[in-house]
Scaffold this motif. Sequence first.
Motif, short mmCIF file in Angstrom:
data_model
loop_
_atom_site.label_atom_id
_atom_site.label_comp_id
_atom_site.label_asym_id
_atom_site.label_seq_id
_atom_site.Cartn_x
_atom_site.Cartn_y
_atom_site.Cartn_z
N UNK A 193 0.84 -1.19 0.00
CA UNK A 193 0.00 0.00 0.00
C UNK A 193 0.88 1.24 0.00
N UNK A 194 0.54 2.19 -0.86
CA UNK A 194 1.21 3.48 -0.93
C UNK A 194 0.20 4.54 -0.52
N UNK A 195 0.48 5.26 0.57
CA UNK A 195 -0.42 6.28 1.08
C UNK A 195 0.24 7.64 0.86
N UNK A 196 -0.37 8.44 0.01
CA UNK A 196 0.17 9.74 -0.38
C UNK A 196 -0.53 10.84 0.42
N UNK A 197 0.24 11.56 1.23
CA UNK A 197 -0.31 12.60 2.10
C UNK A 197 -0.10 13.99 1.49
N UNK A 198 -0.95 14.91 1.87
CA UNK A 198 -0.81 16.30 1.45
C UNK A 198 -0.40 17.11 2.69
N UNK A 199 0.84 17.61 2.69
CA UNK A 199 1.35 18.37 3.83
C UNK A 199 1.46 19.86 3.52
N UNK A 221 5.96 28.02 2.78
CA UNK A 221 6.90 26.94 2.46
C UNK A 221 6.88 25.77 3.44
N UNK A 222 6.38 25.99 4.66
CA UNK A 222 6.41 24.91 5.65
C UNK A 222 5.22 23.96 5.43
N UNK A 223 5.29 22.84 6.13
CA UNK A 223 4.23 21.84 6.02
C UNK A 223 3.39 21.74 7.28
N UNK A 224 2.14 21.32 7.11
CA UNK A 224 1.23 21.14 8.24
C UNK A 224 0.14 20.17 7.81
N UNK A 225 -0.15 19.20 8.66
CA UNK A 225 -1.24 18.25 8.37
C UNK A 225 -2.55 18.74 8.96
N UNK A 226 -2.57 19.07 10.24
CA UNK A 226 -3.80 19.49 10.88
C UNK A 226 -4.68 18.31 11.24
N UNK A 227 -5.70 18.57 12.02
CA UNK A 227 -6.54 17.50 12.56
C UNK A 227 -7.24 16.70 11.47
N UNK A 228 -7.79 17.36 10.47
CA UNK A 228 -8.56 16.65 9.45
C UNK A 228 -7.69 15.71 8.63
N UNK A 229 -6.52 16.19 8.20
CA UNK A 229 -5.66 15.33 7.38
C UNK A 229 -5.05 14.21 8.21
N UNK A 230 -4.73 14.49 9.47
CA UNK A 230 -4.22 13.43 10.34
C UNK A 230 -5.29 12.38 10.61
N UNK A 231 -6.54 12.81 10.76
CA UNK A 231 -7.63 11.85 10.95
C UNK A 231 -7.80 11.00 9.70
N UNK A 232 -7.69 11.63 8.53
CA UNK A 232 -7.77 10.87 7.28
C UNK A 232 -6.66 9.82 7.22
#
Length: 271
Positions: free
Chosen positions: A120-126, A132-143
């Motif tokens: 399985x390859x899971x592609x995240x959006x950060x 320029x910095x990255x952040x997942x946040x609650x919704x993307x981390x829950x996903x």
Amino acid sequence: MAIIAQLSDIHLAAGRDGEVDDGSGPVRALRAAVSSLLALPARPDAVVLTGDLTDGGRPAEYARLHALLSPLPMAVYPMAGNHDDRDALRAAFADHPAVAETGSSPQAPVQYAVNVAGVRLVCCDTTVEGHPHGHMGEDRLAWLDDTLGAAPDVPTVVATHHPPFPIGIRFIDDMGLDDSSAFAAVIARHPQVVRVTSGHVHRGSVGSLAGRVSTTCPSTYRQLFLDLTRPGRAAVTGEPAGFAVHLVGDDGSATTHFVPTGSYRPLMDVE
């Protein structure tokens, strides 16, 4: 065993008068990476593109990218980086089912999971729009938590643009994933994750995250100068461009190779 190649930080700019190949540096570099990848004795099952695919996020740049990647016969899985535009990326890869299913809203993250030869390859959006910095946040981390929880017995590679572990290059760490601790807590709950791999750094590196090996990928174009001093110098070098190849076994074993682009033929047999 699944073989997943990783190209990253391509930084394609728009061509002159719509030309696909105008001989510019990023174009030559991507063509070399594609040729080198195709020359591998064992061709990868898929290619993941871990962000900064273009330099300005313009539609013409994505059209050019799509054309230059067309020689690849295997599935290609694009992801957004801080130089990318989600809408333009989605439009260019509208023929890609996993990308198309991420939605049509400009704010909708480009994140999805696919199966590659039993892995399985899971592609995240950060990405954070305009920063320029990255952040997942609650919704993307829950996903991510839900997505990993849906297949607990399948060896999994998680891909991000921003690395979730410290690199040691000051200005890169200053624009890394700012909620990396929360990201690591999600990864820790899912032992089937055998590799976390990222872009953004413009050089290969290996670290640890929640007890898993975590890597970054060389850029297909320019590599960053390895200055570990403080404050350090932000600069690119003449080091060879490259890409990564991840081997993931059915038993959860995982190995990563960093491959310089170019024509490197066997010099002699050693057996």
